[in-house]
Scaffold this motif. Structure first.
Motif, short mmCIF file in Angstrom:
data_model
loop_
_atom_site.label_atom_id
_atom_site.label_comp_id
_atom_site.label_asym_id
_atom_site.label_seq_id
_atom_site.Cartn_x
_atom_site.Cartn_y
_atom_site.Cartn_z
N VAL A 274 0.22 16.01 -6.77
CA VAL A 274 0.47 16.31 -5.37
C VAL A 274 1.30 17.58 -5.36
O VAL A 274 2.46 17.58 -5.75
N PRO A 275 0.70 18.72 -4.96
CA PRO A 275 1.40 20.00 -5.13
C PRO A 275 2.57 20.12 -4.17
O PRO A 275 2.57 19.54 -3.09
N PHE A 276 3.56 20.87 -4.60
CA PHE A 276 4.73 21.15 -3.76
C PHE A 276 4.31 22.02 -2.58
O PHE A 276 4.75 21.82 -1.46
N ILE B 132 0.87 -1.16 0.00
CA ILE B 132 0.00 0.00 0.00
C ILE B 132 0.91 1.21 0.00
O ILE B 132 1.70 1.40 0.91
N MET B 133 0.83 1.98 -1.07
CA MET B 133 1.74 3.13 -1.19
C MET B 133 0.97 4.43 -1.19
O MET B 133 -0.22 4.45 -1.50
N GLY B 134 1.68 5.48 -0.89
CA GLY B 134 1.06 6.80 -0.90
C GLY B 134 1.94 7.74 -0.11
O GLY B 134 2.83 7.29 0.62
N GLY B 135 1.68 9.01 -0.25
CA GLY B 135 2.50 10.00 0.44
C GLY B 135 2.35 9.90 1.95
O GLY B 135 1.47 9.19 2.45
N VAL C 129 0.43 8.56 -10.07
CA VAL C 129 1.34 7.42 -9.97
C VAL C 129 2.68 7.76 -10.60
O VAL C 129 3.75 7.46 -10.06
N LYS C 130 2.61 8.43 -11.73
CA LYS C 130 3.85 8.81 -12.42
C LYS C 130 4.71 9.71 -11.55
O LYS C 130 5.91 9.52 -11.39
N GLN C 131 4.03 10.69 -10.94
CA GLN C 131 4.76 11.62 -10.07
C GLN C 131 5.43 10.86 -8.92
O GLN C 131 6.58 11.09 -8.57
N PHE C 132 4.70 9.89 -8.38
CA PHE C 132 5.18 9.16 -7.22
C PHE C 132 6.32 8.23 -7.59
O PHE C 132 7.39 8.23 -6.96
N VAL C 133 6.11 7.44 -8.66
CA VAL C 133 7.10 6.43 -9.04
C VAL C 133 8.39 7.10 -9.50
O VAL C 133 9.49 6.63 -9.22
N HIS C 134 8.26 8.22 -10.20
CA HIS C 134 9.46 8.88 -10.71
C HIS C 134 9.92 10.01 -9.80
O HIS C 134 10.80 10.79 -10.17
#
Lengths: 276, 261
Positions: free
Chosen positions: A259-261, A46-49, A247-252
């Motif tokens: 997910v804003p800075f 289970i992944m996530g910020g 997902v792209k933002q997270f994986v890379h």
């Protein structure tokens, strides 16, 4: 391949799970209608910020928190409708590895691993001795049995805690951020152990993590949680090639994206100039 | 002005409301603790270990304090009594002050700051480092396994510590009164023996120390279990244990004294 193509024998199934922490200033929603399944014999991540409700989800499976809506069913038993006695009986079939190990600091490594065995069985001390050494051997720390928890490095504590959580040969092993704060060697040791122990014990595992690189190598299926919902799911290959923005933002590991800075705030210029 | 008053009363109301709510929570906690106390007696080793930590390790501070309090009583008592020519009653004065009041109260206060704070910090830190959660997930009830033995350990240790405090105190009074300022040894002991009543004085003192033991242990385990799981939370909880326990001991002592004597 989607989750439906996996064998449909789920050890844990989670349906429409919602949870909010109630505070005086109103309630903060953590999980909102989550559906999830953990098939027998598989390792699920289970992944996530940070702070997206991953750990809450684990606590819900273990019955430590009660959802406002929805259900968690483990092996045919609905976790949150069980009496205390039955819940404790169910927990004997679960193992959980906490983020920093949560070893009992006043007893030795050996006694830590022996703790659940001594509490739940009437086995003679010689047999407990052998069992504990076997568990410690499995995580490569038989030689550290006599040490106290404060003499261990972070990675070693994590492995001792892992030995302790598999002491009673659980059906379900839960890992709360098992990779946090480990050096690269310990990281891959723990990663490999999770996979190997799962397969050797014939157990099912859930890993809550935000470490993409290690976990994608060892897991069978991935759920992405974002803002309390399942944002994406799939096998590691599907996740790697996913074109869902989050997902792209997270994986890379891109700093800005869905997910804003910036944490939500007033307009920058207005705030600096003290404008209304 | 009216806004200020409104806020003022609101904050008082809020605090009272909070206090009552917490008291209710603490009572429910005590009830749960009592329900899960079986293991503390079935596996008495767990409780015995806590008696060692809270009791045996507090011995030095209790006995040294007792000795000095007794010595001070001896000096002050002699000073006052000799004005009325009744310095032979020094033994009675020392023994009654210690057994009835100072023994239980002083031992209780020292016990709260020495052992109570340690219990709160230990349970609080176990909570902050997820050890209690881990135990729960191992299907071991932390209230039964961790909290109840510490509670009973304190309840058992406290009366013994109070008795030892009084005993060393009497000895301190003897040292100063008889050995130093020269009260007659025979009168010191015989007057003490004839004037201190077992039921009226000693038993009531023991009852006090048992009550203080229950109160201090209850407050310490509750504050630890209820502590915010952060460094700051644990430190606040430890402070609260010492402050609350001390005030509660003094208040309860007043009530008990009013009822008993």
């Amino acid at each position: 391949m989607t989750r439906n193509d996996l064998p449909q024998d789920d050890l844990v199934s989670i349906t429409d799970l919602s949870f909010a922490y109630s505070k005086e200033s109103g309630s903060r929603k953590i999980l909102d209608g989550v559906n999830m399944a953990i098939p027998r014999g598989k390792v699920v991540a289970i992944m996530g910020g940070s702070g997206c409700g991953k750990t809450t989800l684990l606590r819900m499976i273990g019955g430590q928190l009660r959802p406002q809506r929805g259900s968690v069913v483990m092996d045919g038993q609905e976790v949150h409708t069980l009496s205390d006695r039955k819940l404790y009986a169910l927990r004997r079939r679960m193992g959980m590895l906490f983020q920093f190990g949560a070893l009992f600091t006043d007893i030795s490594v050996f006694d830590n691993v022996a703790f659940p065995i001594r509490e739940h069985t009437q086995l003679p001390e010689e047999l407990i001795h052998d069992l504990v050494l076997m568990k410690l051997h499995a995580v490569g720390l038989r030689g550290a049995a006599h040490l106290m928890p404060n003499q261990l490095s972070g990675g070693m504590s994590r492995r001792v805690a892992l030995a302790r959580s598999i002491a009673l040969d659980p059906q379900l092993i839960m890992y709360d951020e098992p990779f946090t704060g480990l050096d690269p060697i310990s990281l891959s040791i723990v990663g490999q152990l999770i996979r190997r122990l799962n397969d050797a014990l014939g157990a099912s595992s859930v890993i809550v993590t935000h470490d993409v690189a290690v976990s994608l190598k060892i897991v069978d299926y991935v759920y992405f949680v974002s803002e309390g919902k399942i944002a994406a799911e799939g096998t590691p290959d599907e996740i790697m090639s996913s074109d869902i923005a989050f997902v792209k933002q997270f994986v890379h590991a891109e700093p800005d994206g869905p997910v804003p800075f910036h944490y939500p705030a007033k307009d920058y210029r207005k705030e600096l100039l003290n404008l209304p | 002005m009216s806004k200020f008053l409104g806020n003022f009363f609101r904050s008082i109301g809020h605090q009272v409301d909070d206090g009552i709510w917490r008291l209710g929570y603490a009572c429910r906690f005590l009830l749960t603790l009592l329900i899960y106390s079986g293991i503390s007696f079935r596996r008495f080793r767990l409780t015995a270990k806590e008696v060692y930590f809270t009791g045996v390790l507090s011995l030095i501070v209790i006995m040294v304090s007792g000795l000095f309090v007794g010595m001070v009583l001896g000096l002050q008592g002699y000073n006052t009594l000799q004005r009325y020519g009744s310095s032979d009653s020094l033994g009675v004065l020392v023994a009654l002050s210690l057994v009835r009041e100072l023994g239980p109260v002083m031992a209780g206060l020292l016990f709260a700051s020495r052992a109570g704070s340690a219990v709160t910090a230990e349970i609080g830190l176990m909570k902050a480092t997820e050890q209690l959660s881990a135990m729960e997930m191992m299907a071991v009830n932390p209230i039964a396994r961790v909290v109840a033995p510490r509670f009973w350990g304190g309840v058992i240790a406290m009366p013994i510590l109070a008795a030892l405090f009084s005993a060393t105190g009497v000895f301190g009074g003897y040292l100063v009164g008889v050995q130093l300022v020269g009260v007659d040894e025979g009168a010191f002991w015989s007057q003490m023996q004839s004037s201190v009543d077992f039921r009226e004085d000693i038993l009531n003192g023991v009852i006090k120390s048992v009550v203080f033991g229950i109160l201090v242990s209850w407050i310490s385990v509750f504050e630890g279990y209820d502590a915010e799981p952060t460094a700051e939370g644990v430190s606040n909880a430890t402070t609260r244990t010492v402050v609350t326990a001390s005030l509660v001991i003094l208040f309860a002592d007043f009530i008990l004294t009013a009822l008993m004597f």
